[in-house]
Design a protein around this motif. Structure first.
Motif, PDB file in Angstrom:
ATOM      1  N   PHE A   1       0.971  -1.225   0.171  1.00 19.58           N
ATOM      2  CA  PHE A   1      -0.012   0.144   0.121  1.00 19.58           C
ATOM      3  C   PHE A   1       0.756   1.244   0.062  1.00 19.58           C
ATOM      4  N   SER A   2       2.048   1.152   0.612  1.00 17.79           N
ATOM      5  CA  SER A   2       2.822   2.398   0.770  1.00 17.79           C
ATOM      6  C   SER A   2       3.901   2.611  -0.586  1.00 17.79           C
ATOM      7  N   LYS A   3       3.877   1.677  -1.589  1.00 20.96           N
ATOM      8  CA  LYS A   3       4.666   1.629  -2.646  1.00 20.96           C
ATOM      9  C   LYS A   3       4.384   1.383  -3.948  1.00 20.96           C
ATOM     10  N   HIS A   4       3.285   0.691  -3.987  1.00 26.77           N
ATOM     11  CA  HIS A   4       2.637   0.220  -5.556  1.00 26.77           C
ATOM     12  C   HIS A   4       1.831   1.160  -6.106  1.00 26.77           C
ATOM     13  N   PRO A   5       2.309   1.563  -7.514  1.00 28.08           N
ATOM     14  CA  PRO A   5       1.539   2.699  -8.106  1.00 28.08           C
ATOM     15  C   PRO A   5      -0.072   2.188  -8.403  1.00 28.08           C
ATOM     16  N   ILE A   6      -0.354   0.944  -8.431  1.00 28.46           N
ATOM     17  CA  ILE A   6      -2.035   0.855  -8.569  1.00 28.46           C
ATOM     18  C   ILE A   6      -2.731   1.295  -7.632  1.00 28.46           C
ATOM     19  N   VAL A   7      -2.265   1.676  -6.428  1.00 25.63           N
ATOM     20  CA  VAL A   7      -2.976   2.271  -5.271  1.00 25.63           C
ATOM     21  C   VAL A   7      -3.527   3.526  -5.744  1.00 25.63           C
ATOM     22  N   GLU A   8      -2.828   4.314  -6.384  1.00 22.21           N
ATOM     23  CA  GLU A   8      -3.239   5.744  -6.904  1.00 22.21           C
ATOM     24  C   GLU A   8      -4.326   5.691  -7.547  1.00 22.21           C
ATOM     25  N   LYS A   9      -4.871   4.642  -8.196  1.00 22.24           N
ATOM     26  CA  LYS A   9      -6.083   4.506  -9.127  1.00 22.24           C
ATOM     27  C   LYS A   9      -7.364   4.500  -8.361  1.00 22.24           C
ATOM     28  N   TYR A  10      -7.161   4.219  -6.824  1.00 24.07           N
ATOM     29  CA  TYR A  10      -8.542   4.045  -6.057  1.00 24.07           C
ATOM     30  C   TYR A  10      -8.884   5.196  -4.848  1.00 24.07           C
ATOM     31  N   ASP A  11      -9.931   5.256  -4.651  1.00 26.30           N
ATOM     32  CA  ASP A  11     -10.136   6.391  -3.425  1.00 26.30           C
ATOM     33  C   ASP A  11     -10.179   5.284  -2.435  1.00 26.30           C
ATOM     34  N   LEU A  12      -9.173   5.537  -1.586  1.00 24.52           N
ATOM     35  CA  LEU A  12      -8.936   4.877  -0.158  1.00 24.52           C
ATOM     36  C   LEU A  12      -9.279   5.464   0.922  1.00 24.52           C
ATOM     37  N   SER A  13     -10.132   6.877   0.809  1.00 28.40           N
ATOM     38  CA  SER A  13     -10.237   7.862   1.711  1.00 28.40           C
ATOM     39  C   SER A  13     -11.094   7.150   3.208  1.00 28.40           C
ATOM     40  N   SER A  14     -11.742   6.246   2.959  1.00 34.28           N
ATOM     41  CA  SER A  14     -12.426   5.614   3.911  1.00 34.28           C
ATOM     42  C   SER A  14     -11.589   4.850   4.895  1.00 34.28           C
ATOM     43  N   MET A  15     -10.539   4.433   4.627  1.00 34.02           N
ATOM     44  CA  MET A  15      -9.440   3.691   5.450  1.00 34.02           C
ATOM     45  C   MET A  15      -9.070   4.609   6.416  1.00 34.02           C
ATOM     46  N   ARG A  16      -9.208   4.089   7.841  1.00 26.98           N
ATOM     47  CA  ARG A  16      -8.509   4.796   8.815  1.00 26.98           C
ATOM     48  C   ARG A  16      -7.402   4.604   9.606  1.00 26.98           C
ATOM     49  N   MET A  17      -7.300   3.119   9.509  1.00 24.45           N
ATOM     50  CA  MET A  17      -6.184   2.576  10.038  1.00 24.45           C
ATOM     51  C   MET A  17      -6.063   1.180   9.688  1.00 24.45           C
ATOM     52  N   PHE A  18      -4.571   0.637   9.711  1.00 26.09           N
ATOM     53  CA  PHE A  18      -4.202  -0.681   9.477  1.00 26.09           C
ATOM     54  C   PHE A  18      -3.670  -1.241  10.919  1.00 26.09           C
ATOM     55  N   SER A  19      -3.945  -2.227  11.357  1.00 28.04           N
ATOM     56  CA  SER A  19      -3.134  -2.802  12.181  1.00 28.04           C
ATOM     57  C   SER A  19      -2.107  -3.938  11.871  1.00 28.04           C
ATOM     58  N   SER A  20      -1.002  -3.966  12.132  1.00 22.99           N
ATOM     59  CA  SER A  20       0.222  -4.728  11.555  1.00 22.99           C
ATOM     60  C   SER A  20       0.737  -5.582  12.649  1.00 22.99           C
ATOM     61  N   GLY A  21       0.835  -6.985  12.307  1.00 22.68           N
ATOM     62  CA  GLY A  21       1.386  -7.776  13.239  1.00 22.68           C
ATOM     63  C   GLY A  21       2.027  -8.850  12.459  1.00 22.68           C
ATOM     64  N   ALA A  22       2.469 -10.026  13.182  1.00 28.03           N
ATOM     65  CA  ALA A  22       3.072 -11.301  12.750  1.00 28.03           C
ATOM     66  C   ALA A  22       4.551 -11.133  12.102  1.00 28.03           C
ATOM     67  N   ALA A  23       4.968  -9.991  11.902  1.00 22.57           N
ATOM     68  CA  ALA A  23       6.425  -9.843  11.755  1.00 22.57           C
ATOM     69  C   ALA A  23       6.794  -8.343  12.138  1.00 22.57           C
ATOM     70  N   PRO A  24       8.032  -7.779  12.221  1.00 20.68           N
ATOM     71  CA  PRO A  24       8.509  -6.527  12.408  1.00 20.68           C
ATOM     72  C   PRO A  24       7.967  -5.461  11.360  1.00 20.68           C
ATOM     73  N   LEU A  25       7.547  -4.498  11.750  1.00 17.00           N
ATOM     74  CA  LEU A  25       6.960  -3.342  10.949  1.00 17.00           C
ATOM     75  C   LEU A  25       7.998  -2.439  11.258  1.00 17.00           C
ATOM     76  N   THR A  26       8.979  -1.825  10.080  1.00 16.68           N
ATOM     77  CA  THR A  26       9.780  -0.797  10.419  1.00 16.68           C
ATOM     78  C   THR A  26       9.191   0.493  10.561  1.00 16.68           C
ATOM     79  N   PRO A  27       9.820   1.525  11.292  1.00 20.08           N
ATOM     80  CA  PRO A  27       9.148   2.844  11.246  1.00 20.08           C
ATOM     81  C   PRO A  27       9.162   3.584   9.905  1.00 20.08           C
TER      82      PRO A  27
END
Ligand code: 4UU
Length: 549
Positions: free
Chosen positions: A294-320
């Motif tokens: 979601f943070s890098k791929h160009p395809i994301v630009e094509k969509y309206d993701l404004s409803s998304m408020r948050m992700f919760s990440s787990g199962a492996a380390p998430l870097t700052p």
């Protein structure tokens, strides 16, 4: 020093999971509340459907298969909205659910079926051949394979679970009585700190606890954004239901909270974007590679993701860096949780307010949990700010590994803590940050890759004398990948072609996430202790040194 959760404790009822979800909440939600929707067909289970379908299935299991308390059913299937009602029907009948990765090979599945003593398998039509062969190899009769999902068996040979609905008697007796502290709800598989996958026993109480522990954190997360109140919130169901992350955080938490989950059978970035736009999805539980996409791929630009408020990440380390990159691009917050199969799974979780203040942290202990940070050599607590192995205690901590009392004893301290095998530091606010892994487990995109399992297969290759498998970082993909160091029998080729051949040979014997994406290197020996124990960490530290240089 013992660290205690800073959050107010939650009261955990002594109730079986089925009754906890359906008897209490049925008073709070309308039966018509939609809970699980299939992303591809639009088929939905409402809260009322889930309750009645699970009851029908549970009663059918008793009537048609004489299902007994403690009997295990394996679930060998990608995410399906039929998993929650069948799994809960199984629990209603006193059974135990043991989910397995649908990409497992026959051999991998057979291992779990045999180890768990499974009496039946729930699967989907495209997976039936592997399920059938694995069942045969462990002596499960073919008529104990049951189909879920939209496709029925055209030959009628394999029964669809919905026929249990028709077969069941009317009336609504109570769920089979269970001892919530002893009787299992799930048997999930994890290699723990060492060796082969093991059955992680999770009781009804473990799961009920974790749902409530998470709910307490959720109640602190949401308000700045307008309330995760069961009225409008929608989650995207990417997390596999065959992993404890999906089982608890998606299936159980969504039913408990009355949230709607748009369930995807497999992750596909563009499809995920379409669904967020179409359903106005507000949050999702994910592993770090999804944040990367979601943070890098160009395809994301094509969509309206404004409803998304948050992700919760787990199962492996998430870097700052990754959390920041997502925010900079999409203004979606990503908070982090940490846990293990053995803790059902959530042990720590950031509240939303904290995500940007304590980047890289996995948050504080969830309610009712205590922790110690320990020097693994001396079993003494480390000083605050120093790294130490995280030991955990709480109502969500599993009672032990199935039939493996020695492994269980090795993983529990004399004062009743579970030793996670992960190295953490804690700051003065109680925020925990994972800095290293003591245990040998490798995680590819959140999926477990037990090195001992791959080494075992490699040693079965006719040309290989010895092997050691470790995890190496793949920054581009935001994940670890498994890499093998192999000693060939004398006089055999050690060129690139041979290495590729062995990589392919191994890949044909395992689920795709276990592929040696970190490569295969020939060496003259692998590091061993005087007693002959493989020293994977030595090799891993050497690789890290080289990569740093
Ligand atoms: C660094 O993967 C899990 C549990 C996942 C999960 C997900 C969201 C927990 C809480 C949550 O909020 O379980 P297992 O058993 O497959 O793997 C456990 C191991 C841990 O021991 C640790 O090494 O996975 C690693 N792990 C993490 N590592 C899990 N979460 C994290 C994390 N950072 N946030």
């Amino acid at each position: 020093m013992v660290y205690t959760s800073p959050y107010e404790s939650v009261v955990i009822p002594e109730t079986d999971l089925w009754s906890f979800l359906f008897e209490r909440k049925s008073k709070l939600f309308a039966d018509s509340k939609e809970i699980f929707t299939d992303s591809e067909t639009g088929r939905t289970y409402t809260f009322g459907d889930l309750r009645s379908t699970s009851l029908d299935f549970g009663k059918g299991l008793q009537a048609l298969w004489n299902w007994q308390p403690g009997d295990v059913m394996a679930f060998y299937t990608p995410n399906s909205i039929d998993t929650p009602p069948t799994m809960l029907g199984l629990l209603w009948a006193g059974g135990v659910g043991s989910p397995a990765n649908p990409l497992y090979t026959e051999h991998e599945l057979a291992f779990q079926l045999r180890d768990s003593g499974a009496k039946a398998i729930a699967t989907q039509l495209p997976f039936i051949e592997t399920a059938r062969r694995a069942a045969k190899s462990v002596g499960i009769p073919e008529d104990r394979i049951i189909l879920i999902g939209d496709a029925h068996d055209p030959s009628g040979h394999f029964r669809h679970f919905s026929t249990f609905r028709n077969a069941s008697s009317s009336g609504c007796p109570a769920a089979v009585k269970v001892d919530v502290h002893k009787d299992l709800a799930f048997l999930v598989y994890s290699s723990g700190t060492t060796g082969m996958p093991k059955g992680v026993c999770l009781t009804h109480y473990n799961i009920v606890s974790n749902v409530l522990q998470m709910a307490a954190i959720d109640s602190l997360c949401i308000h700045p954004f307008g309330g995760m109140d069961g009225k409008g919130d929608k989650g995207l169901g990417i997390t596999p239901f065959f992993h404890i992350y999906g089982l608890t955080c998606c299936i159980m938490a969504f039913i408990y909270n009355g949230w709607e989950l748009i369930s995807m059978p497999r992750f596909d970035l563009e499809r995920a974007c379409q669904l967020i736009e179409q359903y106005k999805i507000t949050f999702a539980y994910v592993p770090p590679p999804v944040i990367l996409a979601f943070s890098k791929h160009p395809i994301v630009e094509k969509y309206d993701l404004s409803s998304m408020r948050m992700f919760s990440s787990g199962a492996a380390p998430l870097t700052p860096e990754l959390a920041t990159a997502l925010w900079d691009r999409l203004k979606i917050a990503v908070k982090q949780g940490y846990g293990l199969s053995e803790t059902a799974p959530v042990a720590t979780m950031q509240i939303l307010d904290d995500w940007g203040k304590f980047l890289g942290s996995v948050g504080k202990l969830v309610p009712n949990m205590q922790a110690r940070l320990v020097d693994p050599d001396s079993d003494k607590d480390v000083n605050q700010g120093q790294p130490g192995e995280l030991w955990l205690k709480g109502p969500n901590v599993f009672p032990g590994y199935l039939n493996l009392s020695e492994n269980t004893a090795a993983t529990m301290s004399s004062d009743g803590y579970f030793k996670t095998g992960d190295i953490f530091v804690v700051d003065k606010h109680g925020n925990l940050t994972c800095v290293d892994r003591l245990k040998e487990l490798i995680k590819y995109k959140g999926f477990q890759v037990p090195p001992a399992e791959l080494e075992g297969i490699l040693l079965g290759h006719k040309d290989i004398a010895d092997a050691c498998v470790i995890g190496v970082e793949d920054k581009e993909q935001a994940t670890e990948v498994p890499r093998a160091y192999v000693v060939m029998k004398p006089g055999l080729p050690t060129d690139g072609a041979k290495a590729n051949q062995i990589v392919d040979w191994l890949a044909s014997r395992t689920a795709p996430h276990k592929k040696l994406r970190g490569g295969l290197y020939f060496v003259s020996e692998v590091p061993k202790s005087a007693s002959g124990k493989l020293l994977r960490r030595v090799l891993r530290d050497q690789v890290r040194q080289v990569e740093k240089a």
